[in-house]
Design a protein around this motif. Structure first.
Motif, PDB file in Angstrom:
ATOM      1  N   PHE A  47       0.851  -1.147  -0.143  1.00 30.25           N
ATOM      2  CA  PHE A  47      -0.045  -0.126   0.175  1.00 30.25           C
ATOM      3  C   PHE A  47       0.851   1.247   0.047  1.00 30.25           C
ATOM      4  CE2 PHE A  47      -2.616   3.150   2.474  1.00 30.25           C
ATOM      5  CZ  PHE A  47      -3.731   3.353   1.296  1.00 30.25           C
ATOM      6  N   LEU A  48       1.825   1.296   0.834  1.00 27.06           N
ATOM      7  CA  LEU A  48       2.902   2.467   0.801  1.00 27.06           C
ATOM      8  C   LEU A  48       3.402   2.558  -0.356  1.00 27.06           C
ATOM      9  CD1 LEU A  48       4.541   2.056   4.355  1.00 27.06           C
ATOM     10  CD2 LEU A  48       2.922   3.697   3.792  1.00 27.06           C
ATOM     11  N   ALA A  49       3.748   1.486  -1.332  1.00 25.83           N
ATOM     12  CA  ALA A  49       4.413   1.562  -2.510  1.00 25.83           C
ATOM     13  C   ALA A  49       3.248   2.135  -3.533  1.00 25.83           C
ATOM     14  CB  ALA A  49       4.820   0.027  -3.102  1.00 25.83           C
ATOM     15  N   CYS A  50       2.241   1.936  -3.209  1.00 22.84           N
ATOM     16  CA  CYS A  50       1.004   2.604  -4.190  1.00 22.84           C
ATOM     17  C   CYS A  50       0.852   3.927  -3.966  1.00 22.84           C
ATOM     18  CB  CYS A  50      -0.384   1.895  -3.784  1.00 22.84           C
ATOM     19  SG  CYS A  50      -0.544   0.144  -4.165  1.00 22.84           S
TER      20      CYS A  50
ATOM     21  N   ASP B 114       3.475   5.801  -2.942  1.00 20.65           N
ATOM     22  CA  ASP B 114       4.582   6.488  -3.878  1.00 20.65           C
ATOM     23  C   ASP B 114       4.306   6.560  -5.202  1.00 20.65           C
ATOM     24  OD1 ASP B 114       6.870   6.791  -1.742  1.00 20.65           O
ATOM     25  OD2 ASP B 114       7.292   4.649  -1.769  1.00 20.65           O
ATOM     26  N   ASN B 115       3.473   5.688  -5.827  1.00 21.61           N
ATOM     27  CA  ASN B 115       3.306   5.990  -7.093  1.00 21.61           C
ATOM     28  C   ASN B 115       2.691   7.226  -7.733  1.00 21.61           C
ATOM     29  OD1 ASN B 115       4.851   3.614  -7.917  1.00 21.61           O
ATOM     30  ND2 ASN B 115       3.004   2.790  -9.087  1.00 21.61           N
ATOM     31  N   ILE B 116       1.622   7.414  -6.532  1.00 19.97           N
ATOM     32  CA  ILE B 116       1.043   8.735  -6.559  1.00 19.97           C
ATOM     33  C   ILE B 116       1.675   9.911  -7.252  1.00 19.97           C
ATOM     34  CG2 ILE B 116      -0.501  10.601  -5.318  1.00 19.97           C
ATOM     35  CD1 ILE B 116      -1.625   8.338  -3.959  1.00 19.97           C
ATOM     36  N   PHE B 117       3.071  10.107  -6.501  1.00 21.58           N
ATOM     37  CA  PHE B 117       3.884  11.340  -6.687  1.00 21.58           C
ATOM     38  C   PHE B 117       4.247  11.029  -7.912  1.00 21.58           C
ATOM     39  CE2 PHE B 117       7.910  13.452  -6.342  1.00 21.58           C
ATOM     40  CZ  PHE B 117       7.417  14.673  -6.229  1.00 21.58           C
ATOM     41  N   GLN B 118       4.905   9.834  -8.111  1.00 25.80           N
ATOM     42  CA  GLN B 118       5.541   9.576  -9.585  1.00 25.80           C
ATOM     43  C   GLN B 118       4.580   9.850 -10.793  1.00 25.80           C
ATOM     44  OE1 GLN B 118       7.328   5.514  -9.270  1.00 25.80           O
ATOM     45  NE2 GLN B 118       8.195   6.159  -7.258  1.00 25.80           N
ATOM     46  N   ASP B 119       3.390   9.669 -10.448  1.00 31.26           N
ATOM     47  CA  ASP B 119       2.443   9.609 -11.584  1.00 31.26           C
ATOM     48  C   ASP B 119       2.003  11.045 -11.946  1.00 31.26           C
ATOM     49  OD1 ASP B 119       0.943   8.272 -13.628  1.00 31.26           O
ATOM     50  OD2 ASP B 119      -0.922   8.776 -12.394  1.00 31.26           O
TER      51      ASP B 119
ATOM     52  N   LEU C  80      -8.136   6.956  -0.456  1.00 29.85           N
ATOM     53  CA  LEU C  80      -8.042   5.696   0.436  1.00 29.85           C
ATOM     54  C   LEU C  80      -6.890   6.071   1.443  1.00 29.85           C
ATOM     55  CD1 LEU C  80      -8.964   3.016   0.738  1.00 29.85           C
ATOM     56  CD2 LEU C  80      -7.510   2.307  -1.037  1.00 29.85           C
ATOM     57  N   ALA C  81      -5.589   6.623   0.956  1.00 34.82           N
ATOM     58  CA  ALA C  81      -4.673   6.676   1.818  1.00 34.82           C
ATOM     59  C   ALA C  81      -5.120   7.780   3.217  1.00 34.82           C
ATOM     60  CB  ALA C  81      -3.490   7.425   1.280  1.00 34.82           C
ATOM     61  N   ARG C  82      -5.728   8.814   2.910  1.00 32.53           N
ATOM     62  CA  ARG C  82      -6.209   9.464   3.978  1.00 32.53           C
ATOM     63  C   ARG C  82      -7.039   8.726   4.943  1.00 32.53           C
ATOM     64  NH1 ARG C  82      -7.219  14.788   0.521  1.00 32.53           N
ATOM     65  NH2 ARG C  82      -5.105  15.470   0.411  1.00 32.53           N
TER      66      ARG C  82
ATOM     67  N   HIS D  56       3.367   8.814   8.345  1.00 34.90           N
ATOM     68  CA  HIS D  56       4.714   9.471   7.944  1.00 34.90           C
ATOM     69  C   HIS D  56       4.794   9.468   6.442  1.00 34.90           C
ATOM     70  CE1 HIS D  56       6.519   9.023  12.089  1.00 34.90           C
ATOM     71  NE2 HIS D  56       5.644  10.118  12.045  1.00 34.90           N
ATOM     72  N   LYS D  57       4.357   8.501   5.695  1.00 41.18           N
ATOM     73  CA  LYS D  57       4.531   8.271   4.175  1.00 41.18           C
ATOM     74  C   LYS D  57       3.561   9.403   3.512  1.00 41.18           C
ATOM     75  CE  LYS D  57       6.298   6.297   1.919  1.00 41.18           C
ATOM     76  NZ  LYS D  57       7.768   6.471   1.191  1.00 41.18           N
ATOM     77  N   ILE D  58       2.222   9.434   4.141  1.00 34.65           N
ATOM     78  CA  ILE D  58       1.212  10.410   3.593  1.00 34.65           C
ATOM     79  C   ILE D  58       1.619  11.609   3.762  1.00 34.65           C
ATOM     80  CG2 ILE D  58      -1.140  11.144   3.757  1.00 34.65           C
ATOM     81  CD1 ILE D  58      -1.794   8.417   4.667  1.00 34.65           C
ATOM     82  N   GLU D  59       2.287  12.276   4.801  1.00 33.04           N
ATOM     83  CA  GLU D  59       2.754  13.351   5.095  1.00 33.04           C
ATOM     84  C   GLU D  59       3.878  13.768   4.129  1.00 33.04           C
ATOM     85  OE1 GLU D  59       3.789  13.710   9.268  1.00 33.04           O
ATOM     86  OE2 GLU D  59       1.990  13.216   9.829  1.00 33.04           O
ATOM     87  N   ASP D  60       4.951  12.942   3.660  1.00 29.41           N
ATOM     88  CA  ASP D  60       6.008  12.900   3.068  1.00 29.41           C
ATOM     89  C   ASP D  60       5.440  13.234   1.636  1.00 29.41           C
ATOM     90  OD1 ASP D  60       8.754  12.671   2.095  1.00 29.41           O
ATOM     91  OD2 ASP D  60       8.074  10.933   1.127  1.00 29.41           O
ATOM     92  N   ILE D  61       4.539  12.351   1.256  1.00 24.76           N
ATOM     93  CA  ILE D  61       3.851  12.669  -0.253  1.00 24.76           C
ATOM     94  C   ILE D  61       3.191  13.992  -0.278  1.00 24.76           C
ATOM     95  CG2 ILE D  61       2.080  11.714  -1.873  1.00 24.76           C
ATOM     96  CD1 ILE D  61       4.545  10.100  -1.869  1.00 24.76           C
ATOM     97  N   THR D  62       2.482  14.552   0.712  1.00 26.02           N
ATOM     98  CA  THR D  62       2.080  15.744   0.620  1.00 26.02           C
ATOM     99  C   THR D  62       2.793  16.872   0.670  1.00 26.02           C
ATOM    100  OG1 THR D  62      -0.051  15.041   2.005  1.00 26.02           O
ATOM    101  CG2 THR D  62       0.500  17.383   1.888  1.00 26.02           C
ATOM    102  N   ALA D  63       3.885  16.639   1.354  1.00 24.95           N
ATOM    103  CA  ALA D  63       5.083  17.640   1.180  1.00 24.95           C
ATOM    104  C   ALA D  63       5.705  17.852  -0.222  1.00 24.95           C
ATOM    105  CB  ALA D  63       6.181  17.341   2.136  1.00 24.95           C
ATOM    106  N   LYS D  64       5.635  16.543  -0.806  1.00 24.31           N
ATOM    107  CA  LYS D  64       6.436  16.474  -2.089  1.00 24.31           C
ATOM    108  C   LYS D  64       5.598  17.205  -3.111  1.00 24.31           C
ATOM    109  CE  LYS D  64       8.926  12.333  -1.643  1.00 24.31           C
ATOM    110  NZ  LYS D  64       9.604  10.916  -2.081  1.00 24.31           N
ATOM    111  N   ILE D  65       4.281  17.235  -2.975  1.00 21.09           N
ATOM    112  CA  ILE D  65       3.208  17.797  -3.936  1.00 21.09           C
ATOM    113  C   ILE D  65       3.323  19.321  -3.546  1.00 21.09           C
ATOM    114  CG2 ILE D  65       0.838  17.935  -4.343  1.00 21.09           C
ATOM    115  CD1 ILE D  65       0.414  15.077  -3.765  1.00 21.09           C
ATOM    116  N   VAL D  66       3.217  19.750  -2.503  1.00 23.41           N
ATOM    117  CA  VAL D  66       3.467  21.272  -2.053  1.00 23.41           C
ATOM    118  C   VAL D  66       4.776  21.667  -2.453  1.00 23.41           C
ATOM    119  CG1 VAL D  66       3.271  22.741  -0.115  1.00 23.41           C
ATOM    120  CG2 VAL D  66       1.613  20.950  -0.288  1.00 23.41           C
TER     121      VAL D  66
END
Length: 289
Positions: free
Chosen positions: A150-153, A155-160, A199-201, A213-223
């Protein structure tokens, strides 16, 4: 078959075929369906070919066939005369793939689809392995447990998110124009990532620290890229009366809210969403107190 024989927006296609929008987007992503025609580069239209293929896919899914086998059958790599039971017993060649990253990506694609359909807590490892037609042992060679895949999924959000538009955005030198391009790219990409984002939220509520922490990290990468652009504008006297980090989060939040509304039905187009962001001075206004 001419896929332009019928011009349908995705809402019409979903209603007529009985297939959800998220599934249609996923089928296009894994090349089970051809991409839609985009008129004027903005509005996506689907045709008779898409509708017929979705009917076939739905029929085969109702028989219990995995998407891998369906894809093979539609591309004539597996005989359509093979009985459903025989096909169901076949193993997708995930176990035969030697490249570990390729194997992991196949599992991620299947897992993302199942997570989106059933939710994180209702999904079992067997749901993912059944989707691919593999045994659990093959899954555990790539991932330790459900949380890890799920965490790998995520990660794919940001890559995509901006992968299609990133080179063009990166070449743009005007910061305000770059922000506009980011906003448009976000609106365009959102339908592909919406289900996993929501779903992640939901999964993060009461989840392990690793997931949160993973979700916070992805949010930070988007912002982060938005914040970088805003700091440049701030130095030029734009947004200089406001904290750029708070403005960056507000911008991303506004863009996501509009993007979510666009996915609800066909009332508004991608261009409508983009114009709305522009009209509310989303990109580079001279804000005052």
């Amino acid at each position: 078959m001419n896929n332009n024989a019928i011009n349908m927006k995705i809402g019409d296609l979903s209603r007529i075929s009985g297939i959800s929008r998220s599934s249609i987007h996923y089928y296009i992503r894994i090349e089970l369906l051809p991409p839609p025609e985009q008129k004027n580069g903005k509005i996506a239209y689907y045709g008779e070919e898409h509708l017929e293929l979705l009917k076939q896919i739905k029929s085969m899914r109702d028989e219990g066939l995995s998407l891998y086998i369906i894809k093979q059958m539609l591309s004539n790599k597996v005989s359509k005369d093979i009985s459903s039971l025989a096909v169901q017993k076949q193993k997708a060649p995930v176990t035969q793939i030697r490249d570990k990253e390729t194997k992991k990506q196949m599992i991620i694609e299947a897992a993302a689809k199942i997570f989106s359909e059933k939710g994180y807590f209702q999904t079992n490892i067997s749901d993912i392995t059944d989707e691919l037609g593999i045994g659990k042992s093959s899954f555990y060679l790539s991932y330790k447990n459900k949380e890890e895949v799920f965490l790998a999924c995520i990660d794919n959000i940001f890559q995509d998110l901006w992968k299609e538009d990133f080179p063009k955005i990166n070449r743009e030198t005007d910061v305000a124009s770059k922000l506009r391009m980011r906003g448009y790219a976000f609106l365009k990409a959102y339908p592909r990532i919406k289900d996993i984002v929501l779903l992640a939220r939901a999964a993060s509520v009461g989840a392990e620290d690793k997931t949160s922490h993973k979700i916070e990290d992805i949010t930070a990468k988007i912002v982060s890229p938005v914040l970088k652009d805003l700091k440049i504008l701030n130095s030029l006297g734009i947004y200089d009366k406001f904290d750029p980090e708070l403005i960056a989060f507000a911008m991303v939040g506004a863009a996501e809210a509009i993007a979510y509304r666009l996915t609800m039905d066909d009332k508004y187009t991608l261009e409508d969403g983009f114009k709305t962001l522009d009209k509310i001075n989303y990109f580079s206004p001279k804000l005052t107190e």
